[in-house]
Design a protein around this motif. Structure first.
Motif, short mmCIF file in Angstrom:
data_model
loop_
_atom_site.label_atom_id
_atom_site.label_comp_id
_atom_site.label_asym_id
_atom_site.label_seq_id
_atom_site.Cartn_x
_atom_site.Cartn_y
_atom_site.Cartn_z
N PHE A 1 -3.47 -3.90 -10.70
CA PHE A 1 -2.82 -3.11 -11.59
C PHE A 1 -3.33 -1.68 -11.14
CE2 PHE A 1 -3.45 -0.99 -16.03
CZ PHE A 1 -1.93 -0.77 -15.96
N SER A 2 -2.45 -0.57 -11.07
CA SER A 2 -2.93 0.52 -10.35
C SER A 2 -2.25 1.90 -10.90
CB SER A 2 -2.54 0.81 -8.74
OG SER A 2 -2.92 -0.30 -8.04
N PRO A 3 -2.72 1.85 -12.32
CA PRO A 3 -2.18 3.20 -13.09
C PRO A 3 -2.60 4.39 -12.71
CG PRO A 3 -3.86 2.22 -14.37
CD PRO A 3 -3.71 1.32 -13.06
N ALA A 4 -1.73 5.60 -12.94
CA ALA A 4 -2.03 6.81 -12.49
C ALA A 4 -3.36 7.54 -13.37
CB ALA A 4 -0.77 7.81 -12.61
N ASP A 5 -3.83 8.37 -12.46
CA ASP A 5 -5.15 9.34 -12.85
C ASP A 5 -6.32 8.47 -13.48
OD1 ASP A 5 -3.05 11.41 -12.75
OD2 ASP A 5 -2.45 10.99 -14.56
N ALA B 1 -3.25 4.29 15.25
CA ALA B 1 -4.29 5.13 14.67
C ALA B 1 -5.63 4.72 14.77
CB ALA B 1 -3.91 5.13 12.99
N SER B 2 -6.40 5.67 15.01
CA SER B 2 -8.00 5.54 15.21
C SER B 2 -8.52 4.97 14.15
CB SER B 2 -8.56 6.97 15.67
OG SER B 2 -7.95 7.17 17.00
N GLU B 3 -9.73 4.24 14.45
CA GLU B 3 -10.72 3.85 13.36
C GLU B 3 -11.06 4.98 12.43
OE1 GLU B 3 -13.74 0.67 13.52
OE2 GLU B 3 -15.00 2.35 13.68
N GLY B 4 -11.21 4.89 11.15
CA GLY B 4 -11.82 5.76 10.37
C GLY B 4 -10.62 6.60 9.35
N LEU B 5 -9.43 6.16 9.79
CA LEU B 5 -8.44 6.72 8.89
C LEU B 5 -8.43 6.06 7.43
CD1 LEU B 5 -5.74 7.92 8.19
CD2 LEU B 5 -4.49 5.93 9.17
N VAL B 6 -8.43 7.06 6.68
CA VAL B 6 -8.66 6.69 5.14
C VAL B 6 -7.17 7.12 4.38
CG1 VAL B 6 -9.87 6.86 2.98
CG2 VAL B 6 -11.03 6.46 5.12
N ILE B 7 -6.62 6.29 3.54
CA ILE B 7 -5.45 6.83 2.69
C ILE B 7 -5.81 6.69 1.37
CG2 ILE B 7 -3.20 6.69 1.91
CD1 ILE B 7 -2.41 6.39 4.71
N ALA B 8 -5.82 7.46 0.27
CA ALA B 8 -6.24 7.18 -0.85
C ALA B 8 -4.90 7.58 -1.88
CB ALA B 8 -7.46 7.67 -1.38
N ALA B 9 -4.85 6.90 -2.86
CA ALA B 9 -3.58 7.10 -3.65
C ALA B 9 -4.03 7.38 -5.02
CB ALA B 9 -2.63 6.22 -3.50
N ASN B 10 -3.38 8.35 -6.03
CA ASN B 10 -3.75 8.39 -7.35
C ASN B 10 -3.05 7.18 -8.22
OD1 ASN B 10 -4.40 9.92 -9.60
ND2 ASN B 10 -2.04 10.10 -9.94
N THR B 11 -2.01 6.56 -7.59
CA THR B 11 -1.19 5.14 -8.32
C THR B 11 -0.45 4.56 -7.01
OG1 THR B 11 0.04 4.69 -9.98
CG2 THR B 11 0.95 6.45 -8.81
N GLN B 12 -0.50 3.38 -7.22
CA GLN B 12 0.27 2.18 -6.55
C GLN B 12 1.29 1.68 -7.27
OE1 GLN B 12 -2.55 0.53 -3.37
NE2 GLN B 12 -3.39 -0.02 -5.13
N THR B 13 2.72 1.53 -6.70
CA THR B 13 3.46 0.75 -7.40
C THR B 13 3.61 -0.69 -7.24
OG1 THR B 13 5.22 1.29 -5.62
CG2 THR B 13 5.00 2.87 -7.55
N GLN B 14 2.93 -0.99 -6.19
CA GLN B 14 2.91 -2.35 -5.76
C GLN B 14 1.61 -2.82 -5.21
OE1 GLN B 14 6.43 -3.97 -3.67
NE2 GLN B 14 7.55 -2.60 -4.62
N GLY B 15 0.44 -2.30 -5.97
CA GLY B 15 -0.86 -2.94 -5.28
C GLY B 15 -0.96 -4.31 -5.22
N ARG B 16 -1.75 -4.71 -4.18
CA ARG B 16 -1.77 -6.04 -3.89
C ARG B 16 -3.43 -6.55 -4.10
NH1 ARG B 16 0.68 -4.57 0.78
NH2 ARG B 16 -0.88 -5.52 2.10
N THR C 1 1.96 5.64 -4.11
CA THR C 1 2.64 4.98 -2.85
C THR C 1 2.71 3.60 -3.42
OG1 THR C 1 2.19 4.47 -0.57
CG2 THR C 1 0.21 4.12 -1.91
N VAL C 2 3.69 2.65 -2.55
CA VAL C 2 3.49 1.42 -2.93
C VAL C 2 2.18 0.50 -2.89
CG1 VAL C 2 4.74 -0.74 -2.21
CG2 VAL C 2 6.09 1.22 -1.91
N SER C 3 1.63 0.94 -1.59
CA SER C 3 0.40 0.22 -1.56
C SER C 3 -0.41 0.95 -0.23
CB SER C 3 0.55 -1.26 -1.05
OG SER C 3 -0.93 -1.73 -0.15
N THR C 4 -1.72 1.41 -0.49
CA THR C 4 -2.47 2.20 0.59
C THR C 4 -2.67 1.04 1.76
OG1 THR C 4 -4.51 1.76 -0.38
CG2 THR C 4 -3.47 3.57 -1.00
N ASN C 5 -2.77 -0.16 1.57
CA ASN C 5 -2.84 -1.04 2.70
C ASN C 5 -1.67 -1.12 3.31
OD1 ASN C 5 -5.65 -1.98 1.74
ND2 ASN C 5 -5.07 -4.03 2.17
N THR C 6 -0.50 -0.85 2.61
CA THR C 6 0.59 -1.03 3.62
C THR C 6 0.73 0.14 4.33
OG1 THR C 6 1.77 -2.48 1.74
CG2 THR C 6 3.26 -1.06 3.40
#
Length: 330
Positions: A128-132, A105-120, A90-95
């Motif tokens: 820096f958010s490399p894959a794997d 969305a309700s409290e408690g939603l979590v999104i996790a990614a294997n990599t970010q292209t624009q991690g902030r 994803t671009v950014s999990t925060n986004t």
């Protein structure tokens, strides 16, 4: 839940154990053909699933792929309301979480990614958010009656939880560089970014998105030149389920702190893990930088500093740099 998700949940719960096609079909009410197709899809995504005639299917014990099913199996009851989604990139999990928060969305939603292209990171920096090799994860929070000052403690609470998680899984010391960076052996292994939305009329917090990035392993190609001297990782080699374990342990620890009525237990953890107390620092202020001694961290996680001219100040936010190998007195 899709066939593939059901199957992965079953494999994660029985990692290293062979399950026959007939047993899987009976357990999940699926056809043998549907199971075969789902196994092939998971294998294509990188899951090392062994298929042996007359034995069945088995997810290898050494598997270390971040997944909602892999994280969920380690969560404690304090995380019962957590809903985890994982995405390959994803671009950014925060986004992503902010977009879902704006839609209710309700409290408690979590999104996790294997990599970010624009991690902030903080102050407009990139993360820096490399894959794997890392965990990039954001959590939606909707605490009641939080002012902007109270919202700051979510970041420090997360830093304490990150130290708990890293130490519990790696058995090695983790430290906090005020406010939000986690270090091991004088190398940054994790950063935290909290973004929030406040009501225009009452100024109270509508929601907060708590993002954390953890360098679990060294990147295959190494860290970029600009951060190579300062960046590190929690582990030097792959650990079976290392990413899922760390992600779950962080959520367990953070939610334990967050759910306590007074929400003060994390302060001792935060102070005990300080990397800066007793050290020379540079306090970066608008238009200038001042040398100071970091004296202590108070019960609001403000940094107490003493400048060279004797002035003492409590910093509630800002940026500092640390002379990591030296201490001094004023």
């Amino acid at each position: 839940m899709t066939t593939k998700q059901k199957l992965l949940t079953l494999f994660e719960q029985n990692k290293g154990i062979y399950l026959s096609g007939a047993d899987i079909a009976l357990s999940l009410s699926l056809s043998r053909t549907a199971i075969w197709k789902a196994v092939k899809a998971l294998q294509k995504e990188g899951y090392p699933i062994h298929a042996v005639p007359n034995k069945g299917y088995c997810l290898a014990e050494e598997t270390d792929i971040l997944s909602s099913q892999g994280i969920e199996k380690y969560l404690k009851p304090v995380c019962s309301h957590i809903k985890i989604q994982t995405v390959p990139a994803t671009v950014s999990t925060n986004t992503l979480v902010r977009e879902k928060a704006a839609l209710g969305a309700s409290e408690g939603l979590v999104i996790a990614a294997n990599t970010q292209t624009q991690g902030r990171g903080r102050i407009g920096r990139s993360f820096f958010s490399p894959a794997d090799t890392g965990i990039y994860m954001s959590l939606l929070l909707r605490p009641a009656q939080y002012s902007s000052r109270q919202a700051v403690k979510l970041t420090t609470m997360a830093a304490a939880a990150a130290c708990d998680a890293i130490e519990n899984i790696s058995k090695k010391k983790a430290q906090i560089k005020w406010v939000n960076d986690i270090y091991m052996d004088n190398k940054k292994v994790s950063g935290i970014l909290t973004e929030a939305s406040f009501g225009l009329e009452d100024g109270l917090l509508e929601y907060a998105v708590l993002g954390i990035g953890i360098n679990v392993y060294p990147p295959k190609e190494g860290f970029p030149k600009e951060i190579a001297r300062t960046a590190g990782s929690v582990f030097s080699v792959s650990l079976s389920d290392g990413k899922n374990l760390l992600a779950a342990e962080f959520l367990n620890s953070f939610m334990a702190y967050y759910s306590m009525p007074e929400q003060k237990d994390y302060i001792k953890t935060y102070r005990d893990h300080s990397l800066v107390i007793g050290k020379e620092i540079q306090v970066h202020l608008p238009g200038e930088s001042r040398k100071a001694l970091a004296l202590d961290i108070d019960d609001q996680c403000r940094l107490l500093v003493k400048y060279e001219d004797g002035e003492i100040q409590r910093l509630s936010s800002g940026e500092i740099s640390v002379a990591l190998l030296d201490s001094f007195t004023l």
